[in-house]
Design a protein around this motif. Structure first.
Motif, PDB file in Angstrom:
ATOM      1  N   MET A  43     -28.750   3.988 -28.965  1.00  0.00           N
ATOM      2  CA  MET A  43     -30.140   4.147 -28.428  1.00  0.00           C
ATOM      3  C   MET A  43     -30.120   4.654 -27.007  1.00  0.00           C
ATOM      4  O   MET A  43     -29.269   4.499 -26.107  1.00  0.00           O
ATOM      5  N   GLU A  44     -31.093   5.749 -26.782  1.00  0.00           N
ATOM      6  CA  GLU A  44     -31.116   6.039 -25.540  1.00  0.00           C
ATOM      7  C   GLU A  44     -32.679   6.106 -25.062  1.00  0.00           C
ATOM      8  O   GLU A  44     -33.507   6.382 -25.948  1.00  0.00           O
ATOM      9  N   LYS A  45     -32.811   6.043 -23.717  1.00  0.00           N
ATOM     10  CA  LYS A  45     -34.028   5.938 -23.146  1.00  0.00           C
ATOM     11  C   LYS A  45     -34.053   6.710 -21.811  1.00  0.00           C
ATOM     12  O   LYS A  45     -33.373   6.565 -20.905  1.00  0.00           O
ATOM     13  N   VAL A  46     -35.172   7.516 -21.702  1.00  0.00           N
ATOM     14  CA  VAL A  46     -35.415   8.227 -20.461  1.00  0.00           C
ATOM     15  C   VAL A  46     -35.834   7.420 -19.325  1.00  0.00           C
ATOM     16  O   VAL A  46     -36.712   6.681 -19.600  1.00  0.00           O
ATOM     17  N   VAL A  47     -35.088   7.325 -18.215  1.00  0.00           N
ATOM     18  CA  VAL A  47     -35.340   6.380 -17.241  1.00  0.00           C
ATOM     19  C   VAL A  47     -35.951   7.017 -15.788  1.00  0.00           C
ATOM     20  O   VAL A  47     -36.430   6.319 -15.030  1.00  0.00           O
ATOM     21  N   TYR A  48     -35.618   8.340 -15.819  1.00  0.00           N
ATOM     22  CA  TYR A  48     -35.920   9.016 -14.799  1.00  0.00           C
ATOM     23  C   TYR A  48     -36.290  10.518 -15.389  1.00  0.00           C
ATOM     24  O   TYR A  48     -35.436  10.982 -15.919  1.00  0.00           O
ATOM     25  N   PHE A  61     -20.101  -0.097 -27.070  1.00  0.00           N
ATOM     26  CA  PHE A  61     -19.037  -0.380 -25.825  1.00  0.00           C
ATOM     27  C   PHE A  61     -19.770  -0.710 -24.501  1.00  0.00           C
ATOM     28  O   PHE A  61     -19.099  -1.272 -23.650  1.00  0.00           O
ATOM     29  N   GLY A  62     -21.125  -0.645 -24.542  1.00  0.00           N
ATOM     30  CA  GLY A  62     -21.820  -0.897 -23.151  1.00  0.00           C
ATOM     31  C   GLY A  62     -22.923   0.086 -22.903  1.00  0.00           C
ATOM     32  O   GLY A  62     -23.193   1.082 -23.727  1.00  0.00           O
ATOM     33  N   ARG A  63     -23.588  -0.321 -21.780  1.00  0.00           N
ATOM     34  CA  ARG A  63     -24.646   0.735 -21.666  1.00  0.00           C
ATOM     35  C   ARG A  63     -24.030   1.420 -20.370  1.00  0.00           C
ATOM     36  O   ARG A  63     -23.337   0.932 -19.314  1.00  0.00           O
ATOM     37  N   TYR A  64     -24.647   2.637 -20.119  1.00  0.00           N
ATOM     38  CA  TYR A  64     -24.524   3.581 -19.071  1.00  0.00           C
ATOM     39  C   TYR A  64     -25.213   4.668 -19.030  1.00  0.00           C
ATOM     40  O   TYR A  64     -26.375   4.598 -19.587  1.00  0.00           O
ATOM     41  N   TYR A  65     -25.304   5.348 -17.780  1.00  0.00           N
ATOM     42  CA  TYR A  65     -26.379   6.478 -17.488  1.00  0.00           C
ATOM     43  C   TYR A  65     -25.938   7.780 -17.539  1.00  0.00           C
ATOM     44  O   TYR A  65     -24.579   7.679 -17.154  1.00  0.00           O
ATOM     45  N   ALA A  82     -35.051  17.566 -14.389  1.00  0.00           N
ATOM     46  CA  ALA A  82     -33.838  16.714 -14.141  1.00  0.00           C
ATOM     47  C   ALA A  82     -34.306  15.518 -14.842  1.00  0.00           C
ATOM     48  O   ALA A  82     -35.154  14.809 -14.790  1.00  0.00           O
ATOM     49  N   VAL A  83     -33.312  14.829 -15.777  1.00  0.00           N
ATOM     50  CA  VAL A  83     -33.483  13.753 -16.309  1.00  0.00           C
ATOM     51  C   VAL A  83     -32.197  12.864 -16.290  1.00  0.00           C
ATOM     52  O   VAL A  83     -31.027  13.264 -16.451  1.00  0.00           O
ATOM     53  N   VAL A  84     -32.541  11.301 -16.371  1.00  0.00           N
ATOM     54  CA  VAL A  84     -31.470  10.307 -16.540  1.00  0.00           C
ATOM     55  C   VAL A  84     -31.890   9.583 -17.548  1.00  0.00           C
ATOM     56  O   VAL A  84     -32.957   9.310 -17.576  1.00  0.00           O
ATOM     57  N   LYS A  85     -30.840   9.370 -18.510  1.00  0.00           N
ATOM     58  CA  LYS A  85     -31.062   8.506 -19.620  1.00  0.00           C
ATOM     59  C   LYS A  85     -30.243   7.138 -19.604  1.00  0.00           C
ATOM     60  O   LYS A  85     -29.130   7.365 -18.953  1.00  0.00           O
ATOM     61  N   GLU A  86     -30.779   6.307 -20.089  1.00  0.00           N
ATOM     62  CA  GLU A  86     -29.907   5.177 -20.266  1.00  0.00           C
ATOM     63  C   GLU A  86     -29.568   5.062 -21.677  1.00  0.00           C
ATOM     64  O   GLU A  86     -30.212   5.009 -22.822  1.00  0.00           O
ATOM     65  N   MET A  87     -28.049   4.877 -21.960  1.00  0.00           N
ATOM     66  CA  MET A  87     -27.648   5.173 -23.227  1.00  0.00           C
ATOM     67  C   MET A  87     -27.080   3.784 -23.485  1.00  0.00           C
ATOM     68  O   MET A  87     -26.138   3.039 -22.564  1.00  0.00           O
ATOM     69  N   ASP A  88     -27.537   3.074 -24.605  1.00  0.00           N
ATOM     70  CA  ASP A  88     -26.994   1.896 -25.065  1.00  0.00           C
ATOM     71  C   ASP A  88     -26.147   1.966 -26.424  1.00  0.00           C
ATOM     72  O   ASP A  88     -26.501   2.153 -27.203  1.00  0.00           O
ATOM     73  N   MET A  89     -24.772   1.791 -25.924  1.00  0.00           N
ATOM     74  CA  MET A  89     -23.709   2.300 -26.906  1.00  0.00           C
ATOM     75  C   MET A  89     -22.996   1.004 -27.296  1.00  0.00           C
ATOM     76  O   MET A  89     -23.171  -0.087 -26.834  1.00  0.00           O
TER      77      MET A  89
END
Length: 58
Positions: free
Chosen positions: A1-6, A24-28, A15-22
């Protein structure tokens, strides 16, 4: 799942930053818009799958 956080427009680009919930863990991860008026070499690098070319740019 991904979510735009910025999301912001900077110098006419999105410019977009996404939070990725994978599994193996969460990353941006961040993205910046490449425009049609940008140098062909930039667009060509993206089309060839060589996005790491842009890691050295500020």
């Amino acid at each position: 799942m991904e979510k735009v956080v910025y999301r912001e427009e900077i110098c006419g680009r999105i410019a977009v930053v996404k939070e990725m919930d994978m599994p193996f863990g969460r990353y941006y991860t961040g993205y910046i818009e490449i425009l049609h008026k940008d140098p062909f070499s930039w667009r060509n690098h993206v089309e060839m799958g060589k996005e790491l070319f842009f890691d050295s740019w500020d």
